[in-house]
Design a protein around this motif. Structure first.
Motif, PDB file in Angstrom:
ATOM      1  N   UNK A  83     -41.300 -71.884 -25.311  1.00 31.85           N
ATOM      2  CA  UNK A  83     -41.858 -71.768 -23.968  1.00 31.85           C
ATOM      3  C   UNK A  83     -40.893 -70.931 -23.145  1.00 31.85           C
ATOM      4  N   UNK A  84     -41.272 -69.694 -22.929  1.00 33.11           N
ATOM      5  CA  UNK A  84     -40.395 -68.724 -22.277  1.00 33.11           C
ATOM      6  C   UNK A  84     -40.708 -68.642 -20.785  1.00 33.11           C
ATOM      7  N   UNK A  85     -39.660 -68.748 -19.979  1.00 29.55           N
ATOM      8  CA  UNK A  85     -39.835 -68.653 -18.538  1.00 29.55           C
ATOM      9  C   UNK A  85     -38.639 -67.983 -17.885  1.00 29.55           C
ATOM     10  N   UNK A  86     -38.865 -67.421 -16.731  1.00 24.22           N
ATOM     11  CA  UNK A  86     -37.793 -66.740 -16.002  1.00 24.22           C
ATOM     12  C   UNK A  86     -36.827 -67.766 -15.400  1.00 24.22           C
ATOM     13  N   UNK A  87     -35.622 -67.317 -15.153  1.00 19.32           N
ATOM     14  CA  UNK A  87     -34.598 -68.149 -14.527  1.00 19.32           C
ATOM     15  C   UNK A  87     -35.109 -68.685 -13.187  1.00 19.32           C
TER      16      UNK A  87
END
Length: 170
Positions: free
Chosen positions: A105-109
């Protein structure tokens, strides 16, 4: 029927539990929150704002690996929420298991930080976000890994994940 395990992975507050629970429901599988498998010492350390090191994580990763093995040998499916931030951690979970896939699950900082700040009553604190991103080794060129951006609804994330796993024959 072969048992299998999907590890829902990513940094804190990416949605591992929410996505994992829905994925398990859709797949008629069991969901296990990897946070529940941490030794008490790890939980206390994180609650004090201290990041875990590899030695702290070793028994936790062994528990997750063993749980995946248990489900696989019982021909059942389990979804486990586990940060699995480094490739070596993912490799440890894979060791001895034939049917382990990872959903990253990729998400921005910025998105993760906003989610952490909105949380109440969780042991993970804002100061841990930097540590999580510093530790993260995004999975590339690893077997049975699918990546989904978390800037979508949980239902959309689960549908994208299922489609990608099916495309890989998993």
């Amino acid at each position: 029927m072969t048992g299998k395990c999907i590890i829902v992975m990513g940094v804190c507050a990416c949605g591992k539990s929410s996505v994992g629970e829905l994925l398990a429901k859709v797949m008629n599988a069991t969901f296990v929150d990897g946070d529940d498998l941490h030794p008490q010492a790890n939980i206390e350390k994180m609650a004090q704002g201290e990041p875990l090191d590899d030695a702290d994580r070793a028994p936790w990763l062994s528990r997750i690996r063993d749980l995946a093995f248990e489900f696989e040998t019982q021909h059942k499916t389990v979804i486990i929420g586990c940060s699995a931030l480094k490739q070596s951690y993912r490799d440890q979970i894979r060791k001895g298991n034939q049917q382990v896939g990872f959903l990253y699950l990729k998400g921005s900082y910025e998105l993760i930080l906003a989610r952490i700040m909105a949380r109440k009553g969780h042991f993970m604190k804002q100061n841990m976000v930097d540590s999580q991103f510093a530790t993260l080794e995004e999975p590339t060129n690893e077997p049975l890994v699918v990546t989904v951006d978390i800037d979508a609804s949980i239902t959309d994330i689960v549908q994208q994940a299922l489609a990608q796993f099916r495309a890989q024959g998993f």
